[in-house]
Write an enzyme that holds these catalytic residues in place. Structure first.
Site, short mmCIF file in Angstrom:
data_model
loop_
_atom_site.label_atom_id
_atom_site.label_comp_id
_atom_site.label_asym_id
_atom_site.label_seq_id
_atom_site.Cartn_x
_atom_site.Cartn_y
_atom_site.Cartn_z
N ASP A 292 0.87 -1.17 0.00
CA ASP A 292 0.00 0.00 0.00
C ASP A 292 0.92 1.23 0.00
O ASP A 292 2.13 1.13 0.17
CB ASP A 292 -0.95 -0.02 1.20
CG ASP A 292 -2.18 0.86 0.94
OD1 ASP A 292 -2.11 1.75 0.06
OD2 ASP A 292 -3.21 0.67 1.61
C1 NOJ Z 1 -3.97 3.86 0.06
C2 NOJ Z 1 -5.16 2.95 0.17
O1 NOJ Z 1 -5.12 2.29 1.42
C3 NOJ Z 1 -5.24 1.93 -0.94
O2 NOJ Z 1 -6.48 1.26 -0.83
C4 NOJ Z 1 -5.08 2.57 -2.28
O3 NOJ Z 1 -5.20 1.61 -3.30
C5 NOJ Z 1 -3.72 3.25 -2.33
N1 NOJ Z 1 -3.65 4.25 -1.29
C6 NOJ Z 1 -3.45 3.91 -3.67
O4 NOJ Z 1 -4.25 5.01 -3.83
#
Ligand code: NOJ
Length: 736
Positions: A292
């Site tokens: 993430d």
């Molecule tokens: C953080 C989020 O937790 C995740 O779900 C997302 O895909 C990523 N950022 C990218 O935007």
């Protein structure tokens, strides 16, 4: 003879076989006809360490529209970069970056472009929590296919979806993004969305790679706070959190995203057990895991790594292949390899996983996105029809006293439409609305005007805002209500109140909305409460004041039209809850598949009943469905024998309607205790007025009656089992 010699000369020189002098020197990885594994191996054998390392990093490109992920736009992307998050909606910028990768890097390796396409790209459809209430996996698959096509045509090859985190705490903002509280339901929609996104051929220009997230247990965040610790026993990991991932992997999900949470002391992004042992070794997943956003350096904040270099080592060695915006792999991986702290074999394996997907997506052979106009890609009639159908099926009729709905328009009633959502467009998009535009959303007022034209008089008043304490407009709304025959209250949440970093400590409607509903009650007219929100709400205070309650979730661009259809009766509601609505925030966590209590009849809260306000699976229809008894083919079966159970359901009303049936299994005594009941199968069926449909479930003991231990080993025990549907229950036995 002469002719034959001439032909064989041509064959040797390659003219007739299509091989040119240049082709002969063409490396295998550039040969579109060579098997993908050969292309991958050939390419990796030619790459330098630095080129390999860059394949394992993801930066961003375009205007970053995510408030939680603010990062510098990288204007000068390295030509050897593995991936970018693509924030633009036009292929042009992508193609320019891709040109650089193809033409300025030594080996011409294309970039893979990812983006959060969560519930639609431009044709935004309902949030996932609502989608699950449709219990229509085929329709969700269609909606994901629409999202995939819009994305791919816009330059996005890979979506960071589906989110399949089982979530039982409505305070957590991200509960909106998943399919609710049940593992089986999340598993079913996990597989459906993967099928919709990826289709049969990732390289056909209409599909995108899926990404199961957040691996794993993010939904168990303590007290619903975001980004925090999760305490998950290995038993719960296997019982509750892993099944949706296993289903997604089986459906062919190309990638997974590691989670932010620290799972019982080992953060998801550095967890060898889940990323390597389970995913790669046991499930044989041949795709890759992306972290993430910044999850690798966040291992420092979590107290697991002392510095960024250590974070890179821990994450990579645990099995995490790609670093999303963490800038740890790009900076330290080569060094770590040279120091022997990361093996070259593992780097090669990681790079192969990334390249394999790029080949499967056809990026080497067709790196550029064809130019099309927005009109050719977005909001196509068929796409809008799919979104509207899905939005209709997500609506859950929670309450309908005296059959107030559908509204009786015989005497052309006056309807007072009040509340902050009555004329609102943007909030109906929900969180993570991709490239959705508010102007494409049909607001409730416009939908009602069209639906009830000539059939009812509609009067509008704002009444109150979503929150705050301004009561100045209460009076205007009350006098509208006094003039009306029916009051329609359009209440709920703003889109920013759910999603990432959007938890709420109290899930009741804000006080101003509760106060406003109580104020409207003074008009003494029947009240219909319409809710659009991104989580289950605590409705105990307002529920007794309202005659009917319609949960429409956040529907996306179809906006108020499906709701208008439900109010008029054009649409017969068929949604059922994918998550339990508690009586109050204090009752959380409350979910249908809890483990059994030692004293089931005591130990309850003293101030509220032990039941939730609306249980998982609750949802009313305008049809009346009568359930017959469950019929068992046999009462005793052998361990390897399947058993068929059936239940007849009659539509005893004058209205055609769709009924969703949930088949639950319970195992009264087991070596490892089981939940009170567990969903094992569901089906939705249109039943015409007066008709009877026999729902059928073939129970496969190993699949449906077995249980896992804390390391995922499956067991089936002899003895009694119960199968239940609504209030019908039958017993059967398994023996040797
Ligand atoms: C953080 C989020 O937790 C995740 O779900 C997302 O895909 C990523 N950022 C990218 O935007």
């Amino acid at each position: 003879m002469k002719n034959l010699t001439f032909i064989s000369c041509l064959l040797v020189s390659g003219w007739l076989t299509g091989a040119t002098a240049a082709d002969k020197n063409q490396p295998i990885y550039k040969d579109a006809k060579a098997p993908i594994e050969d292309r991958v191996n050939d390419l990796v054998s030619k790459m330098t360490l630095e080129e390999k390392v860059f394949q394992l990093n993801q930066y961003t490109l375009g205007r970053n529209n995510n408030a939680n992920n603010l990062g510098e736009e990288v204007k000068n992307l390295p030509a050897t970069l593995g991936s970018v998050i693509y924030f633009d909606e036009d292929p042009e910028l992508r193609n320019a970056a891709q040109k650089k990768a193809m033409e300025e890097s030594r080996l011409g390796i294309p970039i893979i472009f990812g983006y959060d396409v969560i519930h639609g790209f431009r044709t935004v459809y309902p949030i996932s929590l609502g989608q699950a209430c449709s219990w229509n996996t085929a329709l969700v698959e269609d909606a994901c296919a629409v999202a995939a096509q819009e994305s791919r045509m816009s330059g996005v090859d890979w979506t960071f979806s589906p989110m399949i985190d089982v979530a039982r705490d409505g305070r957590w903002g991200r509960v909106a993004e998943g399919y609710g509280e049940d593992p089986y339901t999340n598993a079913a929609f996990s597989a459906a969305s993967v099928r919709g996104y990826q289709g049969k051929n990732l390289a056909d220009g209409k599909q995108v790679a899926a990404c199961l997230k957040h691996y794993i247990g993010y939904g168990a965040s303590e007290a619903g706070r975001d980004y925090v610790y999760t305490e998950i026993s290995n038993q719960s990991l296997w019982d509750t959190y892993l099944p949706p991932y296993e289903a997604g992997v089986k459906a062919g999900a190309a990638t997974l995203m590691s989670s932010f949470n620290d799972i019982s002391g080992t953060p998801g992004s550095a967890n060898h057990y889940i990323m390597t042992e389970i995913l790669k070794n046991r499930w044989k997943h041949d795709g890759f895991i992306v972290s993430d956003w910044s999850a690798v350096p966040q291992l420092i904040e979590q107290g697991h790594a002392a510095n960024r270099k250590e974070a890179a080592r821990l994450a990579f060695n645990a099995g995490l292949e790609m670093d999303m915006m963490g800038h740890c792999y790009d900076k330290y991986m080569a060094e770590l390899v040279k120091e022997g702290k990361i093996s070259m074999a593992q780097v090669d394996d990681a790079v192969k996983r990334v390249l394999r997907l790029k080949f499967r997506l056809g990026l080497f052979d067709n790196p550029y996105t064809p130019k099309t106009t927005a009109k050719e890609r977005f909001l196509l009639p068929q796409s809008l029809a799919t979104a509207e159908k899905l939005a209709e099926e997500t609506i859950v009729l929670l309450k309908n006293e005296n059959n107030l709905l559908p509204l009786n328009t015989k005497n052309k009633p006056t309807i007072a439409v009040v509340g902050p959502l009555a004329k609102n467009r943007p909030e109906l998009l929900g969180s993570w609305y991709g490239h959705g535009h508010a102007e494409n959303v049909l607001p409730i007022n416009e939908a009602l005007n069209a639906e009830f034209a000539g059939k009812a008089n509609l009067i509008y008043a704002d009444g109150c805002d979503f929150d705050g304490n301004d009561t100045a407009k209460f009076n205007e709304a009350l006098s509208a209500a006094q003039k009306a025959d029916i009051i329609l209250l359009c209440m709920g949440e703003k889109k920013s109140w759910s999603g990432e970093n959007a938890s709420r400590s109290i899930i009741e409607l804000p006080a101003i909305q509760e106060q406003f509903i109580a104020e409207m009650k003074k008009a003494g007219k029947p009240m219909v409460l319409v809710l659009a929100n991104g989580r289950p709400l605590g409705l105990s205070k307002v529920e007794p004041l309202c005659d009917a309650i319609v949960e429409m979730w956040q529907p996306g661009v179809p906006g108020g039209k499906p709701l208008a259809g439900v109010l008029s009766g054009r649409v017969n509601p068929s949604g059922k809850l994918s998550i339990t609505f508690p009586r109050s925030t204090g009752q959380i966590p409350v979910y249908y598949n809890q483990r059994k209590s030692a004293r089931p009849n005591s130990g309850k809260y003293q101030d509220i009943p032990s039941t939730p306000l609306y249980e998982f699976g609750h949802g009313l229809s305008y049809s009346t469905f009568n359930y017959g008894d469950i019929k068992l083919a046999k009462e005793t079966i052998k361990r390897n024998e399947k058993i068929v159970v059936e239940v007849p359901v009659t539509n005893a009303s004058k209205r055609d309607g769709a009924e969703v049936i949930h088949w639950f299994i319970s195992d009264p005594f087991c070596t490892i205790t089981r939940p009170v009941k567990e969903l094992k199968h569901f089906e939705k069926q249109l039943i015409k007025a007066g008709d009877t449909y026999v729902f059928r479930f073939e129970i496969d003991p190993m699949r449906d009656l077995s249980f896992v231990d804390s390391d995922g080993k499956r067991f089936l025990e002899n003895g009694e089992y119960f199968v239940t549907v609504k209030d019908k229950k039958v017993k059967f036995t398994i023996e040797d």
